[in-house]
Design an enzyme around this catalytic site. Structure first.
Site, PDB file in Angstrom:
ATOM      1  N   SER A   1       0.847  -1.189   0.000  1.00 26.83           N
ATOM      2  CA  SER A   1       0.000   0.000   0.000  1.00 26.83           C
ATOM      3  C   SER A   1       0.886   1.243   0.000  1.00 26.83           C
ATOM      4  O   SER A   1       2.111   1.156   0.082  1.00 26.83           O
ATOM      5  CB  SER A   1      -0.907   0.020   1.238  1.00 26.83           C
ATOM      6  OG  SER A   1      -0.137   0.223   2.418  1.00 26.83           O
ATOM      7  N   LYS A   2       0.261   2.399  -0.088  1.00 23.44           N
ATOM      8  CA  LYS A   2       1.020   3.656  -0.063  1.00 23.44           C
ATOM      9  C   LYS A   2       1.874   3.759   1.197  1.00 23.44           C
ATOM     10  O   LYS A   2       2.982   4.286   1.175  1.00 23.44           O
ATOM     11  CB  LYS A   2       0.055   4.842  -0.138  1.00 23.44           C
ATOM     12  CG  LYS A   2      -0.688   4.970  -1.456  1.00 23.44           C
ATOM     13  CD  LYS A   2      -1.632   6.150  -1.432  1.00 23.44           C
ATOM     14  CE  LYS A   2      -2.450   6.235  -2.727  1.00 23.44           C
ATOM     15  NZ  LYS A   2      -3.399   7.366  -2.715  1.00 23.44           N
TER      16      LYS A   2
END
Length: 481
Positions: A246-247
């Site tokens: 994920s980010k």
């Protein structure tokens, strides 16, 4: 046989990160290998989450990687338009047909009513299935009402080109919304209509969609559509391998890597290697080799761990394949060089000399300033480079000064070619009785004020005689202070 047609169908809800682009790469490779057609389709039915400019970023990302599409929003073919919001008439036509044929029904129940039905299923210790709660006498559907598919529960078995033979029982098949009250289709409906209308032969996407396959297959069958080839690629995992990337784990936009000076060939190579190999020890693949060797049956079924260190290694490997003139052309941007370079050094000839020295160590272009500043200007004396050095901290300032004066006396006679300098440096080892880890480290620190540098002879040759001797004098003065 049908001509191969694959597609990448992103939603314009943000930038394209590693996971998104790998989802485009696999179908692109399949189309390239078969001499088929790669379609770019924008799935923008979730209007509330759309990010302004995201479509342009998607195009720019694919173009930078050289993953050109054959049909898409700006390359019309026979199956457009290629943006879902421009295809609503088509979805409504199919929706009306399904309603007329009894394959779908109007479902105008409120969220509270649906919540109550879920609570009822829970109280009976049953999984909530919308098909168990169909309205007894649904209204005649018309646009503006939600339309729900009327499923036909059955067992399904299918082959996934990546995951192998799969099956699911009738409990996995349920009614689902096709058209929302805003007259936009759901993903579950629109992508199946689009893939059919666009003659897509291979649907390659992320593993998150595999749980919905029984419902999708049920809709394919209800509509009388042939199934395409399906392939569901496992997730790209965070560096620790425990969760989907994920980010928060560093899933940067691909264009950020471009702006940091990564090469598209390296990025393409890295993305392909996330979960795929050709069964050999080969790690570096050119674009043509990827197209030739890629196959879905060599994609691993477990998640691929995102390892940025491997990406750095791979990018460095591709950088070392460049000629120095190619490297200069690619780095000829202010962002990739130290700020405020004096005019006498701000030219292609000198910069190319510098690049030739650091190319072996360079991992991405944005680190050029940190590796090269001392080639362009004198840096302040940093006493900690000596005081914290494992070998040099054992010597007194007087002993270090003596070594530097011997160095000056020898180098002042040099023509400062790399060959002559290397010979003189070797002579200095004999003259001073020191090891390279001591003498060469001292000279490097004095002339660069850096903890590391390329080969010392080459570095001195590029810095030049006058500046090198002046910097040694400044280090001597600092040791005496």
């Amino acid at each position: 046989m049908k001509s191969v047609r694959t597609r990448f169908a992103p939603s314009p809800t943000g930038y394209l990160h590693v996971g998104n682009v790998r989802a485009a790469l696999f179908p692109w490779l399949i189309a390239q290998q078969a001499g088929g057609t790669f379609v770019l389709r924008i799935e923008d039915t979730d209007q509330a989450r759309e990010v302004s400019g995201a479509i342009d970023v998607m195009r720019e990302t694919l173009q930078w990687l050289g993953m050109e599409w054959d049909e898409g929003p700006d390359k019309p073919g026979d199956f457009g338009p290629y943006v879902q919001s421009e295809r609503r008439t088509l979805y409504l036509k199919w929706a009306q047909r399904m309603a007329d044929e009894g394959l779908a029904y109007a479902d105008i129940r409120t969220p509270d009513e649906l919540k109550a039905l879920r609570e009822d299923a829970k109280s009976k210790k049953q999984a909530f299935l919308a098909r168990n709660y169909r309205p007894d006498q649904p209204q005649t559907w018309q646009p503006g009402m939600p339309l729900r598919f009327k499923s036909t529960p059955q067992t399904y078995a299918w082959n996934d080109a990546i995951m192998g033979e799969l099956s699911a029982g009738p409990e996995a098949v349920d009614d689902f919304i096709l058209i929302k009250s805003d007259q936009f289709p759901t993903y579950n409906f629109a992508h199946i209509i689009d893939d059919h209308e666009m003659n897509i032969t291979h649907v390659i996407r992320g593993l998150e969609y595999i749980a919905s396959m029984p419902k999708y297959l049920n809709l394919y069958d209800a509509l009388g559509f042939d199934w395409p080839v399906f392939g569901h690629a496992p997730h790209i995992m965070a560096p620790d391998g425990k969760k989907k990337l994920s980010k928060r784990d560093g899933a940067k936009g691909i264009l950020q890597y471009r702006d940091d000076g990564f090469l598209p060939a390296a990025m393409l190579n890295f993305l392909a290697s996330l979960g795929w190999n050709d069964g050999t020890e080969q790690e570096i693949f050119s674009r043509s080799e990827l197209i030739e060797k890629f196959s879905l049956d060599r994609v691993q079924r477990s998640g691929a761990r995102f390892d940025e260190q491997r990406l750095l290694w791979m990018n460095g490997t591709w950088i070392r394949r460049l000629s120095t003139s190619e490297l200069y052309d690619l780095t000829d941007k202010p962002a990739f060089w130290p700020q405020g370079i004096p005019s006498e050094y701000d030219n292609s000839s000198y910069k190319t000399e510098v690049l030739a020295l650091i190319q072996e160590r360079l991992k991405f272009f944005a680190e050029i300033p940190s590796l090269t500043t001392y080639f362009f200007r004198d840096l302040p004396i940093d006493s900690t480079l000596i005081s914290t050095h494992k070998q040099l901290k054992k010597f007194t300032p007087e002993e270090l000064t003596t070594m530097l004066r011997q160095t000056q006396a020898n180098l002042v006679k040099s023509d400062f070619s790399a060959v002559d300098l290397q010979g003189r440096l070797n002579d200095l080892l004999q003259e001073t009785g020191q090891k390279p880890a001591v003498l060469f480290s001292l000279i490097r620190i004095a002339t660069t004020q850096a903890a590391a540098s390329p080969g010392l002879a080459g570095t001195l040759a590029v810095i030049g005689k006058e500046r090198s001797l002046q910097r040694i004098s400044a280090q001597i003065d600092a040791l005496a202070a």
